[in-house]
Design a protein around this motif. Structure first.
Motif, PDB file in Angstrom:
ATOM      1  N   ALA A  79       0.819  -1.212   0.000  1.00 39.57           N
ATOM      2  CA  ALA A  79       0.000   0.000   0.000  1.00 39.57           C
ATOM      3  C   ALA A  79       0.852   1.261   0.000  1.00 39.57           C
ATOM      4  O   ALA A  79       0.479   2.268  -0.606  1.00 39.57           O
ATOM      5  CB  ALA A  79      -0.925  -0.006   1.213  1.00 39.57           C
ATOM      6  N   MET A  80       2.004   1.225   0.643  1.00 42.67           N
ATOM      7  CA  MET A  80       2.843   2.413   0.762  1.00 42.67           C
ATOM      8  C   MET A  80       3.921   2.508  -0.315  1.00 42.67           C
ATOM      9  O   MET A  80       4.709   3.440  -0.304  1.00 42.67           O
ATOM     10  CB  MET A  80       3.509   2.435   2.142  1.00 42.67           C
ATOM     11  CG  MET A  80       2.533   2.471   3.295  1.00 42.67           C
ATOM     12  SD  MET A  80       1.442   3.891   3.253  1.00 42.67           S
ATOM     13  CE  MET A  80       2.563   5.183   3.678  1.00 42.67           C
ATOM     14  N   ARG A  81       3.964   1.574  -1.229  1.00 41.81           N
ATOM     15  CA  ARG A  81       5.024   1.544  -2.230  1.00 41.81           C
ATOM     16  C   ARG A  81       5.041   2.796  -3.108  1.00 41.81           C
ATOM     17  O   ARG A  81       6.094   3.316  -3.448  1.00 41.81           O
ATOM     18  CB  ARG A  81       4.872   0.301  -3.102  1.00 41.81           C
ATOM     19  CG  ARG A  81       5.984   0.196  -4.127  1.00 41.81           C
ATOM     20  CD  ARG A  81       6.081  -1.162  -4.724  1.00 41.81           C
ATOM     21  NE  ARG A  81       6.595  -2.054  -3.689  1.00 41.81           N
ATOM     22  CZ  ARG A  81       6.195  -3.293  -3.518  1.00 41.81           C
ATOM     23  NH1 ARG A  81       5.298  -3.807  -4.293  1.00 41.81           N
ATOM     24  NH2 ARG A  81       6.696  -4.036  -2.563  1.00 41.81           N
ATOM     25  N   ASP A  82       3.891   3.311  -3.496  1.00 42.98           N
ATOM     26  CA  ASP A  82       3.827   4.461  -4.396  1.00 42.98           C
ATOM     27  C   ASP A  82       3.739   5.796  -3.660  1.00 42.98           C
ATOM     28  O   ASP A  82       3.546   6.832  -4.281  1.00 42.98           O
ATOM     29  CB  ASP A  82       2.618   4.314  -5.326  1.00 42.98           C
ATOM     30  CG  ASP A  82       2.740   3.074  -6.206  1.00 42.98           C
ATOM     31  OD1 ASP A  82       3.877   2.698  -6.543  1.00 42.98           O
ATOM     32  OD2 ASP A  82       1.696   2.490  -6.543  1.00 42.98           O
ATOM     33  N   THR A  83       3.886   5.783  -2.353  1.00 38.80           N
ATOM     34  CA  THR A  83       3.789   6.998  -1.561  1.00 38.80           C
ATOM     35  C   THR A  83       5.163   7.624  -1.390  1.00 38.80           C
ATOM     36  O   THR A  83       6.147   6.928  -1.160  1.00 38.80           O
ATOM     37  CB  THR A  83       3.213   6.670  -0.169  1.00 38.80           C
ATOM     38  OG1 THR A  83       1.987   5.973  -0.341  1.00 38.80           O
ATOM     39  CG2 THR A  83       2.969   7.916   0.630  1.00 38.80           C
ATOM     40  N   LYS A  84       5.209   8.951  -1.517  1.00 43.29           N
ATOM     41  CA  LYS A  84       6.474   9.643  -1.289  1.00 43.29           C
ATOM     42  C   LYS A  84       6.852   9.551   0.189  1.00 43.29           C
ATOM     43  O   LYS A  84       5.993   9.714   1.046  1.00 43.29           O
ATOM     44  CB  LYS A  84       6.341  11.113  -1.680  1.00 43.29           C
ATOM     45  CG  LYS A  84       6.266  11.340  -3.167  1.00 43.29           C
ATOM     46  CD  LYS A  84       5.946  12.772  -3.540  1.00 43.29           C
ATOM     47  CE  LYS A  84       6.782  13.780  -2.819  1.00 43.29           C
ATOM     48  NZ  LYS A  84       6.505  15.168  -3.235  1.00 43.29           N
ATOM     49  N   PRO A  85       8.114   9.312   0.499  1.00 41.99           N
ATOM     50  CA  PRO A  85       8.518   9.197   1.904  1.00 41.99           C
ATOM     51  C   PRO A  85       8.669  10.570   2.563  1.00 41.99           C
ATOM     52  O   PRO A  85       9.773  11.048   2.804  1.00 41.99           O
ATOM     53  CB  PRO A  85       9.848   8.456   1.828  1.00 41.99           C
ATOM     54  CG  PRO A  85      10.393   8.832   0.502  1.00 41.99           C
ATOM     55  CD  PRO A  85       9.209   9.002  -0.401  1.00 41.99           C
ATOM     56  N   ALA A  86       7.551  11.222   2.818  1.00 43.45           N
ATOM     57  CA  ALA A  86       7.572  12.535   3.457  1.00 43.45           C
ATOM     58  C   ALA A  86       6.456  12.599   4.490  1.00 43.45           C
ATOM     59  O   ALA A  86       5.385  12.030   4.299  1.00 43.45           O
ATOM     60  CB  ALA A  86       7.383  13.627   2.415  1.00 43.45           C
ATOM     61  N   ILE A  87       6.717  13.297   5.558  1.00 41.18           N
ATOM     62  CA  ILE A  87       5.705  13.429   6.604  1.00 41.18           C
ATOM     63  C   ILE A  87       4.644  14.441   6.185  1.00 41.18           C
ATOM     64  O   ILE A  87       3.458  14.203   6.313  1.00 41.18           O
ATOM     65  CB  ILE A  87       6.365  13.832   7.935  1.00 41.18           C
ATOM     66  CG1 ILE A  87       7.301  12.724   8.382  1.00 41.18           C
ATOM     67  CG2 ILE A  87       5.311  14.107   8.993  1.00 41.18           C
ATOM     68  CD1 ILE A  87       8.114  13.050   9.593  1.00 41.18           C
TER      69      ILE A  87
END
Length: 99
Positions: A79-87
Motif C-alpha cells: 500500500a505504501m510503495r507508491d507513496t512519497k517518503p515525506a511526513i
C-alpha cells in the motif's frame, strides 16, 4: 488522613492528565503484541515443529522462496510503495517549489 479515605479509587487514580500516558503505553503494548504474534504465527524463519526445521538453511525449494516473498511483501508495504517518503508532502512541495 480522613480526607484520603473519603476519596474513591476512581477519584485518586483516574485523572484526565494521565490519559495521554495510558494511550501511549497502550499503543506501544498493542504494537508489540501485534509484532510478536505476527512473527510467531507467520514468519518463514520461525518453525515450531521439527519437520519444519529439518531442512532449514538456504531455502532452495520454490515454495520456501515464495513464502519469504509473501512475508516481506505484506499489505502495508504494498500500500505504501507508491507513496512519497515525506511526513508533510504538501508542505515540502510548497517550501521547495520555485516561486
Amino acid at each position: 488522613m480522613s480526607g484520603v479515605a473519603a476519596k474513591t479509587w476512581r477519584e485518586i487514580w483516574i485523572r484526565p492528565e494521565v490519559y495521554p500516558i495510558v494511550a501511549a503505553i497502550g499503543g506501544a503494548v498493542s504494537l508489540c503484541t501485534f509484532f510478536c504474534a505476527r512473527q510467531i504465527s507467520s514468519s518463514p524463519g520461525f518453525r515450531v515443529w521439527k519437520d519444519g526445521r529439518a531442512h532449514e538453511g538456504i531455502p532452495e525449494e520454490k515454495f520456501r522462496v515464495k513464502e519469504g516473498v509473501n512475508w516481506r511483501e505484506h499489505f502495508v508495504r504494498r500500500a505504501m510503495r507508491d507513496t512519497k517518503p515525506a511526513i508533510f508532502p504538501g508542505l515540502n512541495d510548497a517550501m521547495t517549489s520555485p516561486k
